[in-house]
Design an enzyme around this catalytic site. Sequence first.
Site, PDB file in Angstrom:
ATOM      1  N   ASP A 105       0.879  -1.177  -0.108  1.00  0.00           N
ATOM      2  CA  ASP A 105       0.383  -0.073  -0.082  1.00  0.00           C
ATOM      3  C   ASP A 105       0.742   1.329  -0.049  1.00  0.00           C
ATOM      4  O   ASP A 105       1.851   1.357   1.088  1.00  0.00           O
ATOM      5  CB  ASP A 105      -0.711  -0.332   0.906  1.00  0.00           C
ATOM      6  CG  ASP A 105      -2.018   0.571   1.277  1.00  0.00           C
ATOM      7  OD1 ASP A 105      -2.793   0.470   1.914  1.00  0.00           O
ATOM      8  OD2 ASP A 105      -2.139   1.604   0.355  1.00  0.00           O
ATOM      9  N   ASP A 206      -2.837   4.774  -2.641  1.00  0.00           N
ATOM     10  CA  ASP A 206      -3.662   5.734  -1.456  1.00  0.00           C
ATOM     11  C   ASP A 206      -3.996   7.062  -2.037  1.00  0.00           C
ATOM     12  O   ASP A 206      -3.300   7.416  -2.098  1.00  0.00           O
ATOM     13  CB  ASP A 206      -3.052   6.382   0.213  1.00  0.00           C
ATOM     14  CG  ASP A 206      -3.366   6.326   0.753  1.00  0.00           C
ATOM     15  OD1 ASP A 206      -4.324   5.361   1.214  1.00  0.00           O
ATOM     16  OD2 ASP A 206      -3.691   7.423   1.508  1.00  0.00           O
ATOM     17  N   GLU A 248      -6.489   4.348  -5.539  1.00  0.00           N
ATOM     18  CA  GLU A 248      -8.069   4.043  -4.256  1.00  0.00           C
ATOM     19  C   GLU A 248      -8.710   6.070  -5.320  1.00  0.00           C
ATOM     20  O   GLU A 248      -6.877   6.622  -5.365  1.00  0.00           O
ATOM     21  CB  GLU A 248      -7.471   4.522  -2.967  1.00  0.00           C
ATOM     22  CG  GLU A 248      -8.984   5.075  -2.992  1.00  0.00           C
ATOM     23  CD  GLU A 248      -8.840   5.051  -0.631  1.00  0.00           C
ATOM     24  OE1 GLU A 248      -7.777   6.035  -0.610  1.00  0.00           O
ATOM     25  OE2 GLU A 248      -9.710   5.433  -0.310  1.00  0.00           O
ATOM     26  N   HIS A 322     -10.593  -1.796   4.915  1.00  0.00           N
ATOM     27  CA  HIS A 322     -10.508  -1.216   5.791  1.00  0.00           C
ATOM     28  C   HIS A 322     -10.580   0.341   6.044  1.00  0.00           C
ATOM     29  O   HIS A 322     -11.264   0.715   7.585  1.00  0.00           O
ATOM     30  CB  HIS A 322      -8.666  -1.450   6.709  1.00  0.00           C
ATOM     31  CG  HIS A 322      -8.125  -0.248   5.612  1.00  0.00           C
ATOM     32  ND1 HIS A 322      -8.121  -0.037   3.790  1.00  0.00           N
ATOM     33  CD2 HIS A 322      -8.014   1.229   5.337  1.00  0.00           C
ATOM     34  CE1 HIS A 322      -7.778   0.895   2.937  1.00  0.00           C
ATOM     35  NE2 HIS A 322      -7.228   1.986   4.412  1.00  0.00           N
ATOM     36  N   ASP A 323     -12.044   0.839   5.322  1.00  0.00           N
ATOM     37  CA  ASP A 323     -12.427   2.048   6.056  1.00  0.00           C
ATOM     38  C   ASP A 323     -13.868   2.090   5.297  1.00  0.00           C
ATOM     39  O   ASP A 323     -14.936   3.014   6.053  1.00  0.00           O
ATOM     40  CB  ASP A 323     -12.225   3.601   4.825  1.00  0.00           C
ATOM     41  CG  ASP A 323     -10.847   3.076   4.624  1.00  0.00           C
ATOM     42  OD1 ASP A 323     -10.520   3.575   3.993  1.00  0.00           O
ATOM     43  OD2 ASP A 323      -9.927   3.395   5.596  1.00  0.00           O
TER      44      ASP A 323
HETATM   45  O1  TEU Z   1      -8.475   6.823   2.465  1.00  0.00           O
HETATM   46  C1  TEU Z   1      -9.226   7.736   2.630  1.00  0.00           C
HETATM   47  C2  TEU Z   1     -10.226   8.250   2.427  1.00  0.00           C
HETATM   48  O2  TEU Z   1     -10.799   9.366   1.785  1.00  0.00           O
HETATM   49  C3  TEU Z   1     -10.707   7.986   2.749  1.00  0.00           C
HETATM   50  O3  TEU Z   1     -10.198   7.631   4.419  1.00  0.00           O
HETATM   51  C4  TEU Z   1     -12.712   8.526   3.631  1.00  0.00           C
HETATM   52  O4  TEU Z   1     -12.627   9.536   3.402  1.00  0.00           O
HETATM   53  C5  TEU Z   1     -13.088   7.371   4.654  1.00  0.00           C
HETATM   54  O5  TEU Z   1     -12.758   5.993   5.421  1.00  0.00           O
HETATM   55  C6  TEU Z   1     -14.620   7.475   4.651  1.00  0.00           C
HETATM   56  O6  TEU Z   1     -15.215   7.340   5.324  1.00  0.00           O
HETATM   57  C7  TEU Z   1      -7.286   6.155   2.085  1.00  0.00           C
HETATM   58  C8  TEU Z   1      -7.289   5.490   3.667  1.00  0.00           C
HETATM   59  O7  TEU Z   1      -7.388   3.579   3.000  1.00  0.00           O
HETATM   60  C9  TEU Z   1      -7.462   5.577   4.811  1.00  0.00           C
HETATM   61  O8  TEU Z   1      -7.258   4.675   5.383  1.00  0.00           O
HETATM   62  C10 TEU Z   1      -6.946   7.170   4.652  1.00  0.00           C
HETATM   63  O9  TEU Z   1      -7.528   7.003   6.419  1.00  0.00           O
HETATM   64  C11 TEU Z   1      -6.812   7.850   3.970  1.00  0.00           C
HETATM   65  O10 TEU Z   1      -6.984   7.660   3.026  1.00  0.00           O
HETATM   66  C12 TEU Z   1      -5.485   8.717   4.745  1.00  0.00           C
HETATM   67  O11 TEU Z   1      -3.951   8.317   3.643  1.00  0.00           O
END
Ligand code: TEU
Length: 546
Positions: A105, A206, A248, A322-323
């Site tokens: 990642d 990311d 992403e 994971h989000d």
């Molecule tokens: O996520 C990008 C992101 O926009 C998400 O955090 C989204 O806004 C949020 O989860 C919606 O609830 C990536 C990664 O997947 C995330 O884990 C990180 O926190 C973020 O970038 C910053 O690196």
Amino acid sequence: MEEKRNGNESKWWKSAVIYQIYPRSFADSNGDGIGDLQGIISKLDYLENLGIDAIWLSPVCRSPQDDNGYDISDYRDIDPMFGTLADMEELIAEAGKRHIRIIMDLVLNHSSDEHPWFQEAKKSRENPYHDYYVWRDGREGELPNDMRAAFGGPAWEWVPEVQQYYFHQFSVKQPDLNWENPKLRREIYDMINWWIGKGVGGFRLDVIDQIAKEPDQKITCNGPRLHEYLRELSRETFQKADLVTVGEAWGATLELAKLYSNPDNSELSMVFQFEHICLDQMAGKEKWDLAPLPFLKLKEVFERWQTQLHGKGWNSLFWNNHDLPRIVSRWGNDDEYRVESAKMLAILLHGMQGTPYIYQGEELGMTNVRYKMEEYRDIETLNLYQERLEKGYKEEEIMASIYAKSRDNARTPMQWDDGENAGFTAAAPWIRVNPNYKEINAAAQTAAEDSVFGCYRKLIRLRKEYPVFVDGEFRMLLKEDENIFAYTRTDSGSQLLVVCNFYDKTIDISLKELDNAGELLVCSYKDAGQTTVLRPYEARMYWKKS
Ligand code: TEU
Ligand code: CA
């Protein structure tokens, strides 16, 4: 002359299934309550049994863990919490023996504020690293503009030493990198090539659609130079090896996806786009502002992405990461029909064209949690709680949003067995284990063909056995039906038919394609039942020569 690129026509990842591991919550080998690389190595036989082809590892590089590793302070070393570089090399080798590739990642939009680059950058405006980041002049208390950070608060942070603000789209400890600086880009490319040299099989990028930000115009996603940067990045790194790359891109549209996943391999293999994921929130609001899922819209979104990328790009297929909250709780039924609805959602997704992603525990039908506020760990959830309390929201309203959408729903420890801490750790886990682990765990499912695990294992095998999964053209059926999601996939020699009851009512189905549907490959129920009746969350997948 540009290097000849190999097109993406027959790439390994077009018939592959990729498994996402959130290392912190997967398996703890050394009794500190936190998952680690040796823990993952100890579970490779489980993953080989499932049949997956690659593992996407959420970040394991050195990090102060402000955003659980998405704030990197050393891109070329492993955080001691997860292990060592030697452990990483062992994981790559051991996975390779099982024909499983490791996907890193890459967090390239921002670094940690504890990265040496930022530690130097904030010393003075003349420092050679100063322009690795995005700075604006100003006076303390007078922000350059009103842009907000994704985790709450302003997107600007004052640094007295240089009398400037730096830009951060996420937490204050995640300063955005300045991609306009060719020296920064060169550092990034050298680091990626270093990881390619270590034998990684690909990269997840990311928030890659945010690297061309232009804060003066309040642009974050899809900045004007984005695809210029991506083509340079691809040319300088990814095209040197047979890798899978997935970006992403929360701001991706279909037209942009045709650029990102152009079959000429000029940018990436594919992107994660989130149009389906954003459907159950109030229009123009945040994910916390809940709304019922518009089912017909869900079908329209999938039909558009399936038909309009066919032959012009490549889809990723996912419900979870994971989000995101766990899909069986979000759009299935995590109560009476947990097993049937988890299987239905798997069958529905895995019959489509694209590369499917399985998030750890999805293959077991793991569910969301409803914890006490003090048991949550995610910075986004904690900040949301405070922010909405201060705005006067009622506690139960805030908790309803957190139960539905907190990222910690996906981050509770993997449930391996019904022993203490679900077999995840011998210590107190960094976050509480979902109390339903005694019923929902891998040990109870890996030997059972009719388990959720068994269903995923079968779908992964089918994708390799039948070419129509990879090449077949998608056609939506029963477009206006409010309960059934049905489609076919057709190639020159065969047809796949998928019919799914998306809800908990038994319904009659009248569909001419069912008259001569062919062999039943997989079903969300143990027995096939009556052809023209779909039981709650009943999904069936048929195949026939055409
Ligand atoms: O996520 C990008 C992101 O926009 C998400 O955090 C989204 O806004 C949020 O989860 C919606 O609830 C990536 C990664 O997947 C995330 O884990 C990180 O926190 C973020 O970038 C910053 O690196
Ligand atoms: Ca550990």
